[in-house]
Design an enzyme around this catalytic site. Structure first.
Site, PDB file in Angstrom:
ATOM      1  CG  HIS A 308      -2.071   0.930   1.066  1.00 52.16           C
ATOM      2  ND1 HIS A 308      -1.997   2.278   1.354  1.00 52.16           N
ATOM      3  CD2 HIS A 308      -3.318   0.718   0.596  1.00 52.16           C
ATOM      4  CE1 HIS A 308      -3.154   2.826   1.081  1.00 52.16           C
ATOM      5  NE2 HIS A 308      -3.974   1.919   0.619  1.00 52.16           N
ATOM      6  CG  ASP A 365      -8.537  -4.236  -3.160  1.00 51.42           C
ATOM      7  OD1 ASP A 365      -9.743  -4.054  -2.917  1.00 51.42           O
ATOM      8  OD2 ASP A 365      -7.815  -3.378  -3.695  1.00 51.42           O
TER       9      ASP A 365
HETATM   10  N1  CMC Z   1       4.304  -7.679  -4.751  1.00 56.54           N
HETATM   11  C1  CMC Z   1       5.655  -7.657  -4.869  1.00 56.54           C
HETATM   12  N2  CMC Z   1       6.420  -6.565  -4.676  1.00 56.54           N
HETATM   13  C2  CMC Z   1       5.785  -5.420  -4.366  1.00 56.54           C
HETATM   14  C3  CMC Z   1       4.383  -5.364  -4.234  1.00 56.54           C
HETATM   15  C4  CMC Z   1       3.641  -6.544  -4.426  1.00 56.54           C
HETATM   16  N3  CMC Z   1       2.317  -6.534  -4.303  1.00 56.54           N
HETATM   17  N4  CMC Z   1       4.022  -4.104  -3.923  1.00 56.54           N
HETATM   18  C5  CMC Z   1       5.156  -3.393  -3.862  1.00 56.54           C
HETATM   19  N5  CMC Z   1       6.223  -4.181  -4.137  1.00 56.54           N
HETATM   20  C6  CMC Z   1       7.626  -3.772  -4.128  1.00 56.54           C
HETATM   21  C7  CMC Z   1       7.959  -2.987  -5.390  1.00 56.54           C
HETATM   22  O1  CMC Z   1       8.466  -3.818  -6.402  1.00 56.54           O
HETATM   23  C8  CMC Z   1       8.999  -2.014  -4.872  1.00 56.54           C
HETATM   24  O2  CMC Z   1      10.231  -2.695  -4.789  1.00 56.54           O
HETATM   25  P1  CMC Z   1      11.619  -1.888  -5.077  1.00 56.54           P
HETATM   26  O3  CMC Z   1      11.694  -0.838  -4.018  1.00 56.54           O
HETATM   27  O4  CMC Z   1      12.643  -2.943  -4.959  1.00 56.54           O
HETATM   28  O5  CMC Z   1      11.472  -1.313  -6.462  1.00 56.54           O
HETATM   29  C9  CMC Z   1       8.572  -1.728  -3.439  1.00 56.54           C
HETATM   30  O6  CMC Z   1       7.812  -2.882  -3.036  1.00 56.54           O
HETATM   31  C10 CMC Z   1       7.688  -0.479  -3.298  1.00 56.54           C
HETATM   32  O7  CMC Z   1       6.596  -0.608  -4.200  1.00 56.54           O
HETATM   33  P2  CMC Z   1       6.025   0.579  -5.078  1.00 56.54           P
HETATM   34  O8  CMC Z   1       5.352   0.002  -6.266  1.00 56.54           O
HETATM   35  O9  CMC Z   1       7.125   1.579  -5.331  1.00 56.54           O
HETATM   36  O10 CMC Z   1       4.999   1.210  -4.071  1.00 56.54           O
HETATM   37  P3  CMC Z   1       3.799   2.132  -4.448  1.00 56.54           P
HETATM   38  O11 CMC Z   1       3.454   2.885  -3.228  1.00 56.54           O
HETATM   39  O12 CMC Z   1       4.115   2.916  -5.683  1.00 56.54           O
HETATM   40  O13 CMC Z   1       2.618   1.118  -4.855  1.00 56.54           O
HETATM   41  C11 CMC Z   1       0.828  -0.424  -4.663  1.00 56.54           C
HETATM   42  C12 CMC Z   1       1.628   0.693  -3.976  1.00 56.54           C
HETATM   43  C13 CMC Z   1      -0.433  -0.698  -3.839  1.00 56.54           C
HETATM   44  C14 CMC Z   1       0.398   0.050  -6.054  1.00 56.54           C
HETATM   45  C15 CMC Z   1       1.715  -1.687  -4.773  1.00 56.54           C
HETATM   46  O14 CMC Z   1       2.061  -2.150  -3.489  1.00 56.54           O
HETATM   47  C16 CMC Z   1       1.054  -2.796  -5.585  1.00 56.54           C
HETATM   48  O15 CMC Z   1       1.190  -2.827  -6.806  1.00 56.54           O
HETATM   49  N6  CMC Z   1       0.296  -3.744  -4.900  1.00 56.54           N
HETATM   50  C17 CMC Z   1      -0.443  -4.755  -5.603  1.00 56.54           C
HETATM   51  C18 CMC Z   1      -1.762  -4.163  -6.114  1.00 56.54           C
HETATM   52  C19 CMC Z   1      -2.773  -3.948  -4.986  1.00 56.54           C
HETATM   53  O16 CMC Z   1      -2.986  -4.809  -4.160  1.00 56.54           O
HETATM   54  N7  CMC Z   1      -3.428  -2.768  -5.025  1.00 56.54           N
HETATM   55  C20 CMC Z   1      -4.498  -2.440  -4.059  1.00 56.54           C
HETATM   56  C21 CMC Z   1      -4.099  -1.332  -3.133  1.00 56.54           C
HETATM   57  S1  CMC Z   1      -5.210  -1.170  -1.721  1.00 56.54           S
HETATM   58  C22 CMC Z   1      -6.740  -0.720  -2.401  1.00 56.54           C
HETATM   59  C23 CMC Z   1      -6.779   0.692  -2.823  1.00 56.54           C
HETATM   60  O17 CMC Z   1      -7.013   1.564  -2.009  1.00 56.54           O
HETATM   61  O18 CMC Z   1      -6.543   0.924  -4.024  1.00 56.54           O
END
Ligand code: CMC
Length: 429
Positions: A308, A365
């Site tokens: 998140h 989710d």
């Molecule tokens: N599985 C594997 N690695 C992950 C995941 C995941 N679900 N989420 C984040 N990471 C890693 C990512 O690769 C990154 O690694 P590095 O620093 O080595 O590049 C690190 O963790 C930080 O991730 P980010 O993508 O930079 O973080 P963000 O804040 O931009 O993204 C997120 C947040 C929710 C989009 C992401 O965690 C994700 O894609 N999760 C899966 C999709 C999901 O479940 N979304 C629902 C969110 S909750 C409902 C809502 O309110 O929308």
């Protein structure tokens, strides 16, 4: 003297105001930085940018706190109806019994949609994704209520639009579901409460006027809607504000929010989680294999329902939903092997250094889809249910943006394209 922050650029110092929130959060107000120094700030994805002040929702990602208008999400989910929480989010205070009754009655008087809207389904190709249909249908409401095109009309008229949206959204969601099954529509029954009426329009049959949804299902649905009701400046709420800031009408702003929610990194994750769990099950149930895939930088696979932007400890909504999933499945007598896979995946991920170091926890989710499935909704429909819950939050964010007279959202950029060059006519290229 109020607090300020100093920034030093090319040997010159600039003093900027500091804003403090009611929970002690701090922000440097950089709105004048460019006119003072010629510099802008850059923050792709707005990871560290406060786009607004807001009095609707407070969340602390480190402590796992979520409050609406000062009330803890756990108290609201345990004690309120969805409309009670909607009233709170929209109006700032919990309603008295009389206020709630008036709000419910007002909504129940606007649940019908124009018959013309049914014709739209004929134009959608068979198998159209429900979120695409929902966004189109909500956008089309602006065509049926053209007065709403003016966002600067009297407050009374805006309130009518808000009531219409709250009233027609469940009807439209149920229409999409019924049409996807090829079943005749069940019209709203205004003697039923909001959630029961929605379930009746979805799962009731024209031929069975005595249908009553299971109280366990009503309770679960009510809780899920509350848990999704608002989440401050997330992708879809920010979209609603950005679209609304151009003085676009409320219906089209909400339709844009629905489109933003659809994406798999936002609300669309609930569909993706279920599809991922199904894939793991069909692949023999080896959760470790999928954990390894998620950790592999050369593999685009992510563990859906994990991570998140703001929560870095736990998502309080996920905690409530996990317990609810256990209760609902037990009460309905559903034995879903997917739940076991989900639990296994959660335990494996929470004990894996990659997920621990990156603070990746199950989000809202992760378990919600398991409940939606137990309630009888098809996987593709899950994000529509998220949208139904999020509606009061989007409306309230739009209202706050408008009342605070926020300027049109128009970020700047740093240009990295070609330098000026001489134009070459087509016949000389
Ligand atoms: N599985 C594997 N690695 C992950 C995941 C995941 N679900 N989420 C984040 N990471 C890693 C990512 O690769 C990154 O690694 P590095 O620093 O080595 O590049 C690190 O963790 C930080 O991730 P980010 O993508 O930079 O973080 P963000 O804040 O931009 O993204 C997120 C947040 C929710 C989009 C992401 O965690 C994700 O894609 N999760 C899966 C999709 C999901 O479940 N979304 C629902 C969110 S909750 C409902 C809502 O309110 O929308």
């Amino acid at each position: 003297m109020s607090e300020t922050a100093k920034i030093s650029i090319e040997g010159k110092e600039f003093e900027l105001p500091v804003i403090t929130g009611s929970e002690g959060e701090k922000a440097i107000d950089i709105s004048k930085l460019r006119s003072l120094s010629g510099y802008i700030t850059i923050d792709p994805g707005f990871k560290n940018t406060g786009a607004t002040t807001s009095g609707i929702t407070f969340l602390d990602g480190e402590l796992g706190i979520l409050r609406h208008r000062g009330y803890d999400i756990e108290d609201l989910a345990a004690n309120c109806s969805f409309l009670e929480v909607s009233y709170l989010i929209l109006n700032g205070e919990l309603p008295t019994a009389e206020e709630l009754k008036a709000f419910e009655t007002n909504i129940s008087e606007h649940t019908l949609v124009n018959e013309g809207m049914e014709a739209m389904f004929k134009a959608f190709p068979t198998g159209s994704h429900p979120m695409g249909q929902l966004s189109s249908m909500i956008s089309s409401l602006s065509l049926y209520y053209p007065k709403a095109l003016n966002p600067n009309r009297p407050e009374e008229s805006i309130q009518r639009t808000i009531i219409r949206l709250m009233a027609k959204m469940p009807t439209i969601c149920a229409m999409i579901y019924k049409k996807s099954k090829g079943h005749p529509l069940v019209y709203p029954n205004n003697s039923l409460d909001y959630v029961t009426n929605y379930l009746n329009m979805s799962f009731g049959q024209v031929s069975d006027p005595n249908y009553k949804p299971d109280p366990v299902v009503v309770e679960a649905m009510n809780k899920l809607l509350i848990l999704h009701a608002d989440h401050e400046q997330n992708c879809s709420a920010s979209t609603v504000r950005v679209v609304g800031s151009s003085q676009s009408n409320l219906y089209s702003s909400i339709a844009a929010g629905i489109s933003a929610l659809w994406g798999p990194l936002h609300g669309g994750a609930n569909q993706e989680v279920l599809e991922m769990l199904e894939a793991i099950k069909n692949d023999g149930g080896d959760v470790q294999k999928y954990i390894n895939k998620a950790k592999d930088k050369n593999d685009p696979f992510r563990l859906m329902g994990f991570g998140h932007r703001v929560y870095k400890n736990f998502d309080p909504r996920a905690k409530i939903i996990k317990k609810s999933a256990d209760d609902v499945l037990a009460k309905l007598g559903v034995n879903d092997p997917i739940l076991e896979i989900a639990k296994g995946l959660e335990v494996a991920a929470l004990n894996d250094p990659y997920f621990v170091e990156k603070k990746l926890f199950p989000n809202v989710d992760f378990y919600s889809g398991i409940i939606y499935r137990a309630l009888g909704f098809p996987t593709e429909f899950f994000t529509v249910l998220f949208a139904l819950g999020r509606l009061p939050g989007w409306i309230s964010q739009w209202q706050e943006m408008r009342r605070d007279k926020q300027p049109i959202a128009r970020p700047r950029q740093i240009y990295t394209g070609a330098a000026p060059r001489e134009f070459v006519p087509l016949n000389k290229r």
